[in-house]
Design an enzyme around this catalytic site. Sequence first.
Site, PDB file in Angstrom:
ATOM      1  N   ASP A  22       1.774 -21.511 -28.059  1.00 49.28           N
ATOM      2  CA  ASP A  22       1.483 -22.947 -28.043  1.00 49.28           C
ATOM      3  C   ASP A  22      -0.521 -22.792 -27.788  1.00 49.28           C
ATOM      4  OD1 ASP A  22       0.948 -25.648 -27.323  1.00 49.28           O
ATOM      5  OD2 ASP A  22       1.811 -25.228 -25.486  1.00 49.28           O
ATOM      6  N   ARG A  70       3.791 -20.036 -35.358  1.00 53.04           N
ATOM      7  CA  ARG A  70       4.055 -21.004 -34.345  1.00 53.04           C
ATOM      8  C   ARG A  70       5.158 -22.464 -35.814  1.00 53.04           C
ATOM      9  NH1 ARG A  70       2.374 -25.490 -30.161  1.00 53.04           N
ATOM     10  NH2 ARG A  70       3.983 -26.353 -29.764  1.00 53.04           N
ATOM     11  N   ASP A  95      -3.240 -25.259 -26.327  1.00 55.34           N
ATOM     12  CA  ASP A  95      -4.053 -26.222 -25.196  1.00 55.34           C
ATOM     13  C   ASP A  95      -4.954 -26.458 -25.030  1.00 55.34           C
ATOM     14  OD1 ASP A  95      -1.175 -27.414 -25.945  1.00 55.34           O
ATOM     15  OD2 ASP A  95      -0.351 -27.510 -24.566  1.00 55.34           O
ATOM     16  N   ARG A 116       8.656 -22.118 -28.672  1.00 58.26           N
ATOM     17  CA  ARG A 116       6.954 -21.782 -29.438  1.00 58.26           C
ATOM     18  C   ARG A 116       7.315 -19.583 -29.148  1.00 58.26           C
ATOM     19  NH1 ARG A 116       4.548 -25.213 -26.863  1.00 58.26           N
ATOM     20  NH2 ARG A 116       5.963 -27.138 -27.799  1.00 58.26           N
TER      21      ARG A 116
HETATM   22  N1  LIG Z   1      -5.726 -31.221 -25.879  1.00 60.13           N
HETATM   23  C1  LIG Z   1      -5.262 -30.857 -26.622  1.00 60.13           C
HETATM   24  N2  LIG Z   1      -4.674 -29.906 -27.288  1.00 60.13           N
HETATM   25  C2  LIG Z   1      -4.189 -29.515 -27.706  1.00 60.13           C
HETATM   26  N3  LIG Z   1      -3.684 -30.225 -29.190  1.00 60.13           N
HETATM   27  C3  LIG Z   1      -4.044 -31.094 -29.368  1.00 60.13           C
HETATM   28  C4  LIG Z   1      -5.106 -31.762 -27.499  1.00 60.13           C
HETATM   29  N4  LIG Z   1      -4.672 -32.911 -28.185  1.00 60.13           N
HETATM   30  C5  LIG Z   1      -4.084 -33.511 -29.059  1.00 60.13           C
HETATM   31  N5  LIG Z   1      -3.860 -32.978 -29.217  1.00 60.13           N
HETATM   32  C6  LIG Z   1      -3.244 -32.798 -31.138  1.00 60.13           C
HETATM   33  O1  LIG Z   1      -0.632 -32.709 -30.561  1.00 60.13           O
HETATM   34  C7  LIG Z   1      -0.853 -32.065 -31.886  1.00 60.13           C
HETATM   35  C8  LIG Z   1       0.469 -31.549 -30.937  1.00 60.13           C
HETATM   36  O2  LIG Z   1       0.392 -30.562 -29.919  1.00 60.13           O
HETATM   37  P1  LIG Z   1       1.635 -29.839 -30.011  1.00 60.13           P
HETATM   38  O3  LIG Z   1       2.676 -29.914 -30.964  1.00 60.13           O
HETATM   39  O4  LIG Z   1       1.317 -27.932 -29.695  1.00 60.13           O
HETATM   40  O5  LIG Z   1       2.366 -30.654 -28.401  1.00 60.13           O
HETATM   41  P2  LIG Z   1       3.069 -29.370 -27.152  1.00 60.13           P
HETATM   42  O6  LIG Z   1       1.971 -28.562 -26.929  1.00 60.13           O
HETATM   43  O7  LIG Z   1       3.896 -29.091 -28.117  1.00 60.13           O
HETATM   44  O8  LIG Z   1       3.056 -30.603 -26.125  1.00 60.13           O
HETATM   45  P3  LIG Z   1       1.742 -30.673 -25.400  1.00 60.13           P
HETATM   46  O9  LIG Z   1       0.863 -32.049 -25.839  1.00 60.13           O
HETATM   47  O10 LIG Z   1       3.221 -31.975 -24.264  1.00 60.13           O
HETATM   48  O11 LIG Z   1       1.874 -29.986 -24.313  1.00 60.13           O
HETATM   49  C9  LIG Z   1      -1.806 -30.799 -32.368  1.00 60.13           C
HETATM   50  O12 LIG Z   1      -1.371 -30.385 -33.790  1.00 60.13           O
HETATM   51  C10 LIG Z   1      -3.259 -31.782 -31.390  1.00 60.13           C
HETATM   52  O13 LIG Z   1      -3.453 -32.131 -32.816  1.00 60.13           O
HETATM   53  N1  LIG Z   2       6.853 -23.406 -18.447  1.00 57.90           N
HETATM   54  C1  LIG Z   2       6.479 -24.378 -19.191  1.00 57.90           C
HETATM   55  N2  LIG Z   2       7.410 -25.572 -19.489  1.00 57.90           N
HETATM   56  C2  LIG Z   2       6.791 -26.118 -21.168  1.00 57.90           C
HETATM   57  C3  LIG Z   2       5.133 -25.511 -21.721  1.00 57.90           C
HETATM   58  C4  LIG Z   2       4.990 -24.482 -21.440  1.00 57.90           C
HETATM   59  O1  LIG Z   2       3.851 -23.990 -22.010  1.00 57.90           O
HETATM   60  N3  LIG Z   2       5.142 -23.791 -20.189  1.00 57.90           N
HETATM   61  N4  LIG Z   2       4.909 -26.232 -22.776  1.00 57.90           N
HETATM   62  C5  LIG Z   2       5.349 -27.334 -23.174  1.00 57.90           C
HETATM   63  C6  LIG Z   2       4.746 -28.046 -24.609  1.00 57.90           C
HETATM   64  O2  LIG Z   2       3.808 -27.872 -24.388  1.00 57.90           O
HETATM   65  C7  LIG Z   2       6.490 -27.847 -22.522  1.00 57.90           C
HETATM   66  N5  LIG Z   2       7.129 -27.584 -20.960  1.00 57.90           N
END
Ligand SMILES: Nc1ncnc2c1ncn2[C@@H]1O[C@H](COP(=O)(O)OP(=O)(O)OP(=O)(O)O)[C@@H](O)[C@H]1O
Ligand SMILES: Nc1nc2c(c(=O)[nH]1)N=C(CO)CN2
Length: 175
Positions: free
Chosen positions: A96, A84, A98, A93
């Site tokens: 990802d 990534r 989360d 990406r």
């Molecule tokens: N519950 C969580 N799961 C994963 N990462 C997290 C969480 N809470 C905070 N973070 C932080 O978010 C930072 C950035 O994550 P990332 O760039 O993947 O965001 P994203 O997935 O694109 O956007 P979103 O957070 O809206 O899904 C990570 O480096 C991590 O430190």
């Molecule tokens: N459909 C979809 N949209 C997104 C997604 C994702 O996993 N699926 N992840 C994001 C940032 O984590 C922002 N937008």
Amino acid sequence: MENVAFISLGSNMGNRLEYLKQAIKRLSHCSEVQIEKLSSIYETEPIGFTDQDQFLNMVIKISTSLSPHQLLTLCLDVEREIGRIREFKWGPRVIDLDILLYNKENIMMEDLQIPHPRMNERAFVLIPLMEIDSMLFLPSSNAPLVEILDEIPDKEGVRLWKQINGEDAFAPFEN
Ligand SMILES: Nc1ncnc2c1ncn2[C@@H]1O[C@H](COP(=O)(O)OP(=O)(O)OP(=O)(O)O)[C@@H](O)[C@H]1O
Ligand SMILES: Nc1nc2c(c(=O)[nH]1)N=C(CO)CN2
């Protein structure tokens, strides 16, 4: 293992299914993680930054002896190992990961917020999560997640792509 966590996976670049499979395999190779259940895989319209390819999304349930921060480190390591590259927020990406929920804990740290702060706005997260466990509540708010999902307007953007019923982490990917 004494802790239960739910992780959302997404990919919208390259061989999306292969990247989901690789991420689950790498998580399962950690001796402190047990994959308990997989949702089906959904093809979903991009949310937030819409000028990008459709995602494949799913959610997995794990049991783990890792702490929340150790689990975050593992997820970030898996993302980096798969390749990534973060170009911009919410951009495309290959993978990802989360962390959605960790037991019933509420964690508000600079680098880690659990429950994931945007999970209650995302049908691409809640639909696969409810497939795994429709009785889940948002910790502290006592709000049933199934009711939160009902309130989300745009559920059309989440479409079943590959039905997965097995609890084996890889069998559904083999055929
Ligand atoms: N519950 C969580 N799961 C994963 N990462 C997290 C969480 N809470 C905070 N973070 C932080 O978010 C930072 C950035 O994550 P990332 O760039 O993947 O965001 P994203 O997935 O694109 O956007 P979103 O957070 O809206 O899904 C990570 O480096 C991590 O430190
Ligand atoms: N459909 C979809 N949209 C997104 C997604 C994702 O996993 N699926 N992840 C994001 C940032 O984590 C922002 N937008």
